[in-house]
Design an enzyme around this catalytic site. Structure first.
Site, PDB file in Angstrom:
ATOM      1  N   ASP A   1       0.822  -1.207   0.000  1.00 29.93           N
ATOM      2  CA  ASP A   1       0.000   0.000   0.000  1.00 29.93           C
ATOM      3  C   ASP A   1       0.858   1.261   0.000  1.00 29.93           C
ATOM      4  O   ASP A   1       0.504   2.264  -0.626  1.00 29.93           O
ATOM      5  CB  ASP A   1      -0.927   0.005   1.218  1.00 29.93           C
ATOM      6  CG  ASP A   1      -2.070  -0.995   1.086  1.00 29.93           C
ATOM      7  OD1 ASP A   1      -2.283  -1.509  -0.030  1.00 29.93           O
ATOM      8  OD2 ASP A   1      -2.741  -1.263   2.099  1.00 29.93           O
ATOM      9  N   GLY A   2       1.999   1.228   0.705  1.00 23.41           N
ATOM     10  CA  GLY A   2       2.882   2.391   0.746  1.00 23.41           C
ATOM     11  C   GLY A   2       3.415   2.754  -0.626  1.00 23.41           C
ATOM     12  O   GLY A   2       3.512   3.935  -0.979  1.00 23.41           O
TER      13      GLY A   2
ATOM     14  N   ASN B   1      -4.026   9.837   1.806  1.00 27.12           N
ATOM     15  CA  ASN B   1      -4.586   9.341   3.064  1.00 27.12           C
ATOM     16  C   ASN B   1      -4.861  10.453   4.059  1.00 27.12           C
ATOM     17  O   ASN B   1      -5.971  10.585   4.554  1.00 27.12           O
ATOM     18  CB  ASN B   1      -3.648   8.322   3.711  1.00 27.12           C
ATOM     19  CG  ASN B   1      -3.952   6.896   3.322  1.00 27.12           C
ATOM     20  OD1 ASN B   1      -4.947   6.619   2.667  1.00 27.12           O
ATOM     21  ND2 ASN B   1      -3.098   5.973   3.727  1.00 27.12           N
ATOM     22  N   GLU B   2      -3.820  11.217   4.376  1.00 27.58           N
ATOM     23  CA  GLU B   2      -3.976  12.221   5.413  1.00 27.58           C
ATOM     24  C   GLU B   2      -2.809  13.197   5.447  1.00 27.58           C
ATOM     25  O   GLU B   2      -1.718  12.907   4.956  1.00 27.58           O
ATOM     26  CB  GLU B   2      -4.111  11.578   6.800  1.00 27.58           C
ATOM     27  CG  GLU B   2      -2.833  11.027   7.414  1.00 27.58           C
ATOM     28  CD  GLU B   2      -2.464   9.639   6.968  1.00 27.58           C
ATOM     29  OE1 GLU B   2      -1.357   9.503   6.399  1.00 27.58           O
ATOM     30  OE2 GLU B   2      -3.240   8.696   7.184  1.00 27.58           O
TER      31      GLU B   2
ATOM     32  N   THR C   1      -9.164   4.568   7.269  1.00 23.34           N
ATOM     33  CA  THR C   1      -8.768   3.255   7.795  1.00 23.34           C
ATOM     34  C   THR C   1      -7.263   3.162   8.015  1.00 23.34           C
ATOM     35  O   THR C   1      -6.741   2.072   8.242  1.00 23.34           O
ATOM     36  CB  THR C   1      -9.217   2.138   6.842  1.00 23.34           C
ATOM     37  OG1 THR C   1      -8.815   2.454   5.507  1.00 23.34           O
ATOM     38  CG2 THR C   1     -10.723   1.954   6.881  1.00 23.34           C
ATOM     39  N   ALA C   2      -6.566   4.301   7.971  1.00 26.08           N
ATOM     40  CA  ALA C   2      -5.123   4.321   8.226  1.00 26.08           C
ATOM     41  C   ALA C   2      -4.879   4.853   9.644  1.00 26.08           C
ATOM     42  O   ALA C   2      -5.478   4.372  10.602  1.00 26.08           O
ATOM     43  CB  ALA C   2      -4.425   5.151   7.150  1.00 26.08           C
TER      44      ALA C   2
ATOM     45  N   ASN D   1      -5.920   7.405  11.071  1.00 23.09           N
ATOM     46  CA  ASN D   1      -7.163   7.908  11.648  1.00 23.09           C
ATOM     47  C   ASN D   1      -7.867   6.883  12.526  1.00 23.09           C
ATOM     48  O   ASN D   1      -8.296   7.190  13.644  1.00 23.09           O
ATOM     49  CB  ASN D   1      -8.091   8.362  10.520  1.00 23.09           C
ATOM     50  CG  ASN D   1      -9.494   8.670  10.998  1.00 23.09           C
ATOM     51  OD1 ASN D   1      -9.748   9.696  11.616  1.00 23.09           O
ATOM     52  ND2 ASN D   1     -10.422   7.771  10.701  1.00 23.09           N
ATOM     53  N   ILE D   2      -7.991   5.646  12.037  1.00 17.60           N
ATOM     54  CA  ILE D   2      -8.709   4.633  12.819  1.00 17.60           C
ATOM     55  C   ILE D   2      -7.910   4.241  14.059  1.00 17.60           C
ATOM     56  O   ILE D   2      -8.481   3.945  15.113  1.00 17.60           O
ATOM     57  CB  ILE D   2      -9.057   3.403  11.951  1.00 17.60           C
ATOM     58  CG1 ILE D   2     -10.124   2.546  12.647  1.00 17.60           C
ATOM     59  CG2 ILE D   2      -7.839   2.568  11.628  1.00 17.60           C
ATOM     60  CD1 ILE D   2     -10.645   1.415  11.785  1.00 17.60           C
ATOM     61  N   SER D   3      -6.582   4.272  13.964  1.00 17.06           N
ATOM     62  CA  SER D   3      -5.746   3.954  15.126  1.00 17.06           C
ATOM     63  C   SER D   3      -5.884   5.010  16.216  1.00 17.06           C
ATOM     64  O   SER D   3      -5.712   4.713  17.398  1.00 17.06           O
ATOM     65  CB  SER D   3      -4.277   3.843  14.701  1.00 17.06           C
ATOM     66  OG  SER D   3      -4.092   2.813  13.754  1.00 17.06           O
TER      67      SER D   3
END
Length: 290
Positions: free
Chosen positions: A75-76, A148-149, A189-190, A192-194
């Site tokens: 994914d990276g 992503n962010e 789901t990256a 943020n979810i953690s």
């Protein structure tokens, strides 16, 4: 938004390999052979080519001349390709060689069959919202795009940071803690979810603001519609960092301002026709397991 229409023609693809992975040479040769068997020309970017000892062209030419980009890695790697190729607006296929494979849903053992489906137009192109950022500081103005962010975060051995947040011209909150995440629906789901943020359907048009270890029980994640622009300003404390998709880092100091908004164009990801986001959630997060 989901674009169900494939490309009108697919005659050339550009391949980018995961960095520092010379062992990917054999797999690349297999992938190239599969595409060429279907009459599709394969280009390789120069950094990947140098890594495996095969001629490659510069990234700008790769993006300009290819109908589709192919990211081979995790994914990276895909996120890096999305960010670097964003100005060219090319759809990107991710072949998963990593662990998670949240975005790269085509496995190694599926490549041969999927290349045939690509040639036949049996795939889909999904559009994913991107963030556009502008950092204003005494050093000047820096612009960037995030898939992503974008994260404002304290430095490793510094204290908590104090960030003022405004929506448009209207101040609405101050965050005192370790930092603040501004995520896309894809990025929900990256990190943020953690950090306790919500999972947001990836085709939604939203921004998510999630505090990191806020020094207040009332600080909670906030989901905003895409028409809003968010401005963040450092108020006090030590210098912080802005981290974009875990791949780009910038200084963020007292009085600096960061403006974030939804970018004009989305990123385009190539998926199997049967790709199902909720099935991916169940598999990757083990949801529904007893």
């Amino acid at each position: 938004m989901i674009l169900m229409q494939p490309l009108s023609s697919l005659s050339k693809v550009g391949v980018i390999l995961r960095p520092s992975s010379p062992s990917l040479k054999e797999f690349f040769l297999q992938v190239r052979s599969l595409f060429e068997r279907e009459g599709i020309e394969v280009m390789l970017d120069s950094i990947s080519g140098g890594m495996i000892g095969i001629y490659g062209c510069d990234f700008q030419r790769l993006c300009s001349e290819s109908d589709m980009l192919v990211s081979i890695g995790g994914d990276g790697t895909l996120i890096s390709v999305v960010r670097r190729s964003y100005p060219y607006g090319k759809p990107i296929l991710g072949i998963n060689m990593g662990r998670l494979g949240f975005l790269t849903d085509v496995r190694q053992d599926e490549v041969e069959a999927f290349v045939q489906k690509l040639k036949a137009g049996e795939y889909r192109i999904d559009s994913r919202l991107m963030l556009e950022g502008e950092l204003s500081s005494p050093k000047g103005t820096q612009r960037f795009f995030a898939f992503n962010e974008a994260i404002v975060t304290r430095r490793p051995i510094s204290g908590m940071i104090h960030v003022k947040a405004s929506i448009g011209e209207e101040p609405f909150n101050t965050y005192f803690g370790d930092g603040l995440i501004v995520a896309t629906p894809t990025g929900s789901t990256a990190y943020n979810i953690s950090a306790g943020g919500p999972v947001v359907y990836p085709y939604s048009k939203n921004m998510i603001l999630t505090p990191i270890c806020a020094h207040s029980l009332t600080q909670r994640p906030l989901v905003l519609p895409s028409e809003f622009e968010v401005e963040l300003e450092m108020l006090e404390g030590e210098f912080a960092n802005i981290v974009v998709d875990g791949q780009e880092i910038m200084d963020f100091g007292y009085g600096d301002r960061l403006r974030l908004k939804v970018a004009e164009r989305p990123a385009l990801l190539v998926h199997k026709k049967e790709h199902n986001y909720f099935q991916v959630l169940r598999e990757k997060f083990s949801w529904g397991d007893a």
